[in-house]
Structure formats: structure tokens, C-alpha cells
Design an enzyme around this catalytic site. Structure first.
Site, PDB file in Angstrom:
ATOM      1  N   HIS A 270      33.641  -2.254  -8.043  1.00  0.00           N
ATOM      2  CA  HIS A 270      34.329  -2.333  -9.658  1.00  0.00           C
ATOM      3  C   HIS A 270      33.888  -0.766 -10.308  1.00  0.00           C
ATOM      4  CE1 HIS A 270      38.598  -2.861 -12.502  1.00  0.00           C
ATOM      5  NE2 HIS A 270      38.735  -1.999 -11.276  1.00  0.00           N
TER       6      HIS A 270
ATOM      7  N   ASP B 229      32.264  -4.060 -17.002  1.00  0.00           N
ATOM      8  CA  ASP B 229      32.580  -4.035 -15.778  1.00  0.00           C
ATOM      9  C   ASP B 229      31.622  -5.260 -14.770  1.00  0.00           C
ATOM     10  OD1 ASP B 229      34.352  -3.913 -12.828  1.00  0.00           O
ATOM     11  OD2 ASP B 229      35.194  -2.204 -14.558  1.00  0.00           O
TER      12      ASP B 229
ATOM     13  N   SER C 144      43.195   1.314 -13.872  1.00  0.00           N
ATOM     14  CA  SER C 144      41.283   1.527 -13.646  1.00  0.00           C
ATOM     15  C   SER C 144      40.932   2.178 -13.641  1.00  0.00           C
ATOM     16  CB  SER C 144      40.506   0.024 -12.329  1.00  0.00           C
ATOM     17  OG  SER C 144      40.863  -1.002 -12.395  1.00  0.00           O
TER      18      SER C 144
END
Ligand SMILES: *[C@@H]1O[C@H](CO)[C@@H](O)[C@H](O)[C@H]1NC(C)=O
Ligand SMILES: *[C@@H]1O[C@H](CO)[C@@H](O)[C@H](O)[C@H]1NC(C)=O
Ligand SMILES: *[C@@H]1O[C@H](CO)[C@@H](O)[C@H](O)[C@H]1NC(C)=O
Ligand SMILES: [Ca+2]
Ligand SMILES: [Ca+2]
Length: 652
Positions: A236, A195, A411
Site C-alpha cells: 500500500h 502507511d 487510498s
């Protein structure tokens, strides 16, 4: 392919089959090799023989390049070079730079890498307003059976324990307590978060951080710390990491699904353009130290992209599955995508791959989320945000030691699945990548999942397994997967049967369905006989005056109908169509493949369209022998009992 004569032992076959798969997939991936006309300063340099890193460094330096190291899976023959002064992205290839490299007698080819777009799934992050609480260690070795974690955010983690908070449905959750109560918490298992980085100094993560297995491919160093931006764009990966392995009973944030497991950070999303080399090296990083790779990104979810892994990345995935974890195979977990009704995840070559487990999401009352895509390649689901109540997001760790309650999208779903698989791997460390997929199919639950728009219903396949086009085989159940993992016997070898193909073009016209049929004995009597299905691929070449209006359905001999391509309203392509695209379905899992397979192609449009179905190849994957022979079902009504009975009733 010459491996056939080598040995008939299962291992050789596995290697052979995957190699064939790879060729197929590579062929299939070539049409996506198109680029937006952007070239990076990265070069794939293929030497005439293996060279070591030192030698590669020297050669790179002589020509004004920097050597970023060997490419995973190339046995020291391919290296990643970066030019020192070329801009990161330009619109044309730099022929002089390629020429300079190619002139070196040691170098066979040098290919300047196209840059492409890969996006994080999930909505834009909101800066956390809630601050982390001070660290207060309460680590004691008490019997935690039946005891809930004391972490302050645990009551907000409805996906771990749904008590009906904020309008949720009681017991609609991952059933993790039932796994924890068996003493299974993810010990000795590492999940890599591929990520935008991981805040590995976060007090809820740092003790579970596996630095040895981590790397930063966005800036080529061992420290995958997220780059600061005012809007916390790079939160994230940290949010995903906490869902898997945030620590328990430490007074900070909540807990991870596998709170004693380890997290590796692989920073690879944070540069202007993605390249095949960054993806490949990320997915092949430390395959014996990393068990599970979790990815919550992919091609743009604009409902008109058809894209997937390129050559080197495909090779890295195949190698990970084939050789990673000392031969048991790495587990790649993939978010199915956030393109909503407008997109179809079978057009995303990462999510649709047989080698990834693609995970969709449901919200806290069992509906699909509004951003969910649907496709026949999704294997199972977990939970994410989307309910009206804003407190129903995914609570997890956030940047700079903070916590958030608003992690979102598919996600947030993929890392929950990675956590559940980490639990399964602690319960039984010798599970293969295929065992994990079988266990997922057999232990995921319909629970109360439903399509908010009533389009996709739960359907029974030919051996009694219930599936849904949105949710795959249902929501993961940590307690059940751990229980079954403990008594699991590895499934028999996997074979790959090219069941047939139709290679003459047939017109598709509005108002009429085109039906094509392939009758197969599924390679009976040959070395690649498949009697019990796992994945099925329909590799299709087609074009259409409007690609997005095309719909495709594949019906198995046992009558299971998979929608392998749905209408995509935004896809106005009229030139490229699909070129050997491997549409995949999981819905016929466990079925017997012999008989007639039917492909239906039609336009879903009021406006007249025309198109051609140019080629269809049917590829069956699965085992020759029944997969669950040595297992004793724990309850008579479990899915295992139902499928086993179906398989026993079948006279082969
Ligand atoms: C953890 O894994 C290592 C290496 O795979 C092994 O030697 C060790 O026994 C394992 N520890 C536990 C607690 O399972
Ligand atoms: C990718 O692989 C295909 C098939 O093996 C080959 O034709 C193509 O040239 C490769 N592309 C690149 C960029 O190396
Ligand atoms: C679509 O395929 C048919 C059959 O191969 C071909 O004749 C036609 O030119 C193609 N159309 C486009 C737009 O490529
Ligand atoms: Ca905690
Ligand atoms: Ca998508």
C-alpha cells in the site's frame, strides 16, 4: 487561555485559538476513547519533570521495560515504554506493571495503552503480474516544456493526462502538465507516506527517497521497509509513494505528480493494534523536514464506527499545524474513506478534522466511485479506480521494483493530492496550512464530476463557490493551483468564535424534523470576530434508539444547507449516540456568518425511532479581514474573482 493578555499580535492569537480548538477537539474525542477491550504492551509514562532519553532508558531498564523514546509534543515529560515480556495484546490492563512504574518517585502516571483498529483504505492488492523494466537512465537537462514523460506507464496514468483512454473523459485529469510547464515539479518538498512502509530501494523511488525524514514506528528503527507477505498485503505505502514522487524519464513505471519531490516513509500500520502513541509519533515526526503527511487509512469503514484521533495524536496534529514547517504548518492530507453509501466521513474524526484536507475520488469519466463516502467535510477530489474497464486503476510503483496498474480506493486519491500540494509548495514555499486550503477551494474544478446516482448536485454557496456533497469544491487542478500560488498573499489571521450553544435536551421523533436556531453576531467587536468563514463546526451531543437513522443538516445565514450527518444503514447503536462530536462543514467557505444558523435533526426511517438532541454548540472559524484583498484575479470569471467581488460588495 491566559495567552490573551500576552500580546495582541497575530501570532499569539493563532496559538491561543488553536489551543482552544484543541480543548474542544479533545473533549470531543473523549467518547471515542472506548476500546474493544484490548491492551497493548505499550505504556505512556509521564514523568514529574522533563528527563532526557538516557535517564528514561535507565528507569525503563530498572523495571523491565524498554524505552522507545519521548512522545512528540511532550517536552521530554512523556515517554513511550514497552514491556519486554507482556504479550502485544491482552484483554485486561496489567495493574502490576502500572503499579511498578508508578512506585518510582520520578513517575507521575503510567497508562497502559489500549489497542484499536485502523485499516488501510483501498481494496485488497492483487499481486502485480507486470514486471519492472530495466533501469535505463536518460537523465538530461533538456527543456521539457510541453514534452510528455517517456516513462512506459505514463500513457496508463490517465489521472495525469486523460486522453480518453479506456473510456475516460478527455481532459478530466489533474492538469499536471500545466504545472510542469511552469518548471514546477516538487523540488525541495518532502511528503511523508504514513502507511505500511515504502520500498525505498525501488529504482523509480530510491533517488527521491528522504531517508533522514523517514522512520519505522511499527518496529522502531530507521528503516521503514515493508514486511514481506505472500499476498503482498504491505504494498500500500509503496504504491502511494510512487503516485507522489516516482522519477521521470527513467524508463521505469510512470511518473509522480511531483516527480522531483522527496518521499519519506513512515511505517506505522503494520502491527497487530494501533496505539495513540504510534499515531502521535508518526504525525509529529520531523515536522520541519516533512512538509506534507499523506494518510490513506483510518477507522473501520463499516458504516457504524464513530471514531477519531485520541489525545496524544490530537496534540501532535495541533502541534504540526501550529509549529511544523517552522511555523507555516504541516499539511495533513487524508483519504475520505471507502465505506461507500453506507458510511459518512463526518463520523471519521481524522477525515472530518479542520486540520486535515480530506480528499474523495472520481473515476475516469467523472462519476463518483462506488466506494466513495460523502460528507460535508471533504474539501476536494482527485481520481481513482472504479470504472468497468480494469485498466482504469491507478498506475504507480509496486513492491520489489515492480509496477502496478491496479492501485485503488480513496487510498490512491490522497497521495495525488499530496503531490499537487508539493507542486504548490515549490511554487511558493511560504504558503501556510491555511493558504493551501484556500488555494484548494479557489482552484479546484467542477470539470465534469457528477453523482452517478443523481443524489448530490452542484450547489452555489452564498459567495458564489460551487460545491458538491461528494466532491467538495471539485477536482484539484495542478496548473491553476501553481499559478495562483505564485502570486498568493498569505491570508489574514484566523480566529475562532464560539457563536452560541443550546444545551437543553429536545426530543426527536419519527416523521417530524426538529429545528433549532442559533442567532449570532459572530463575536463582533471582540478579539475573535469572524467575518469570513473557513471551517464551521457543529459540536453535537445526541442519542437515538437507532443512531444510523439520524440525519442532521446545518443551514447558514446565507442559506447554504450542509448535510452534516447522513443515514448510515449499518449503524445500530442505541446507547452511545454522539458525545460532543464535532461535525464539520466546508461548504460555507467564504460566507459571512452573522445571522441565524439552523440545525435540523430528523429520522430517515419507516420504523418509529426516538432520540434526543442534547446539546449543540456552533463554532465558527475564519478571518476578521477579507482573505483575498491583495490578490489580482487572473481571469474575470475565476472563483477568486467571484468571491472577491462578493466580499467587496459586502459593506462590513
Ligand atoms: C531547499 O530548501 C533549503 C532549506 O529549506 C534551502 O536552503 C534551499 O535553498 C532550497 N533549495 C531550492 C532549490 O529551493
Ligand atoms: C484524554 O484527555 C481528556 C481531556 O483532557 C482526559 O479527561 C482523559 O483522561 C484523557 N485520556 C487519556 C487516556 O489520557
Ligand atoms: C438520551 O438522552 C436523554 C436526554 O438526556 C435521556 O433522558 C435518555 O435517557 C438518553 N437515552 C439513552 C439511551 O441514553
Ligand atoms: Ca519513472
Ligand atoms: Ca469511513
Amino acid at each position: 487561555m491566559q495567552l490573551i493578555w500576552g500580546s495582541l499580535s497575530g501570532l499569539w492569537f493563532l496559538i491561543l485559538l488553536i489551543t482552544v480548538d484543541e480543548l474542544l477537539a479533545e473533549k470531543a474525542s473523549s467518547p471515542v476513547g472506548k476500546h474493544d477491550g484490548v491492551f497493548t504492551s505499550s505504556f505512556l509514562v509521564r514523568f514529574r519533570r522533563s528527563v532526557d532519553n538516557k535517564e528514561a532508558h535507565k528507569i525503563a531498564g530498572e523495571h523491565g521495560f524498554e524505552n522507545l523514546g519521548p512522545l512528540v509534543g511532550s517536552n521530554g515529560q512523556e515517554y513511550h515504554f514497552k514491556h519486554r515480556t507482556l504479550p502485544h495484546a491482552r484483554s485486561r490492563r496489567s495493574l502490576p506493571h502500572m503499579r511498578v512504574l508508578k512506585k518510582n518517585p520520578m513517575i507521575h502516571t503510567a497508562i497502559q495503552q489500549p489497542g484499536f483498529i485502523r485499516v488501510k483504505r483501498g481494496l485488497r492488492p492483487v499481486v502485480s503480474s507486470i514486471h519492472g523494466l530495466p533501469y535505463s537512465s536518460t537523465k538530461t537537462h533538456v527543456d521539457r516544456k510541453g514534452v510528455e514523460p517517456s516513462d512506459p506507464y505514463f500513457p496508463l496514468q490517465w489521472y495525469l493526462k486523460n486522453t480518453g483512454q479506456n473510456g475516460g473523459k478527455i481532459r478530466l485529469d489533474l492538469n499536471v502538465q500545466a504545472a510542469w510547464d511552469q518548471g514546477i515539479t516538487g523540488k525541495n518538498v518532502t511528503t511523508a507516506i504514513m502507511d505500511d512502509g515504502v520500498d525505498y530501494m525501488h529504482p523509480d523511488i530510491k533517488y527521491n527517497y528522504n531517508a533522514e525524514a523517514s522512520y519505522d514506528f511499527s518496529s522502531n528503527d530507521p528503516y521503514p521497509y515493508p514486511r514481506y507477505t505472500d499476498d503482498w498485503f504491505n504494498s500500500h505505502g509503496t504504491r502511494c509513494a510512487g503516485e507522489v514522487a516516482a522519477a521521470r524519464d527513467n524508463g521505469i513505471c510512470g511518473v509522480g505528480v511531483a516527480y522531483d519531490s522527496k518521499i519519506a516513509g513512515i511505517r506505522m500500520l503494520d502491527q497487530p493494534y494501533m496505539t495513540d502513541l504510534i499515531e502521535a509519533n508518526s504525525m509529529g515526526h520531523e515536522p520541519h523536514k516533512i512538509h506534507i503527511y499523506s494518510a490513506s487509512w483510518g477507522p473501520t469503514d463499516d458504516g457504524k464506527t464513530v471514531d477519531g484521533p485520541r489525545n496524544a495524536t490530537m496534540r501532535a496534529i495541533v502541534q504540526g499545524v501550529n509549529e511544523g514547517r517552522n511555523g507555516l504548518g504541516n499539511i495533513y492530507v487524508w483519504a475520505s474513506g471507502d465505506g461507500g453509501e453506507e458510511d459518512d466521513c463526518n463520523c471519521d474524526g481524522y477525515a472530518a478534522s479542520m486540520w486535515t484536507i480530506s480528499i474523495n475520488s472520481a473515476i475516469n469519466d467523472g462519476q463518483n466511485a462506488h466506494y466513495d463516502e460523502s460528507c460535508s467535510s471533504t474539501l476536494a477530489s482527485t481520481f481513482s479506480n472504479g470504472a468497468k474497464d480494469p485498466n482504469t486503476g491507478v498506475a504507480t510503483t509496486d513492491l520489489y521494483g515492480k509496477c502496478t496498474t491496479t492501485h485503488s480506493g480513496t487510498s490512491a486519491a490522497a497521495p495525488e493530492a499530496a503531490g499537487v500540494f508539493a507542486l504548490a509548495l515549490e511554487a511558493n514555499p511560504i504558503l501556510t496550512w491555511r493558504d493551501i486550503q484556500h488555494l484548494t477551494v479557489l482552484t479546484s474544478k467542477r470539470n465534469s464530476l457528477f453523482d452517478a446516482k443523481n443524489r448530490f448536485h452542484w450547489t452555489m454557496n452564498g459567495v458564489g463557490l460551487e460545491f458538491n456533497h461528494l466532491f467538495g469544491f471539485g477536482v484539484l487542478d495542478a496548473g491553476s493551483i501553481v499559478t495562483l500560488s505564485k502570486q498568493w498573499k498569505s491570508v489574514p489571521p484566523r480566529y475562532h468564535c464560539e457563536a452560541g450553544s443550546i444545551a437543553d435536551a429536545h426530543p426527536i421523533v419519527t416523521g417530524h424534523s426538529l429545528f433549532l436556531e442559533i442567532k449570532t453576531d459572530s463575536c463582533k467587536g471582540s478579539d475573535t470576530e469572524v467575518n469570513y468563514l473557513e471551517h464551521v463546526q457543529a459540536v453535537i451531543t445526541a442519542n437515538a434508539s437507532r443512531r444510523g437513522d439520524l440525519e442532521l443538516f446545518l443551514t447558514s445565514p446565507m442559506g447554504t444547507r450542509s448535510m452534516i450527518l447522513s443515514r448510515r444503514g449499518n449503524d445500530d447503536d442505541y446507547r452511545d449516540g454522539f458525545v460532543k462530536w464535532p461535525f464539520m462543514t466546508t461548504h460555507t467557505w467564504g460566507e459571512y456568518p452573522q445571522g441565524t444558523w439552523k440545525l435540523e435533526a430528523r429520522f430517515n426511517s419507516h420504523v418509529p425511532r426516538e432520540g434526543w438532541l442534547i446539546e449543540w454548540s456552533l463554532v465558527l472559524h475564519g478571518s476578521k479581514d477579507p482573505p483575498y484583498k491583495g490578490l489580482a484575479p487572473i481571469t474575470p470569471h475565476s472563483k477568486l474573482a467571484i468571491v472577491k467581488k462578493a466580499h467587496e460588495d459586502k459593506k462590513m
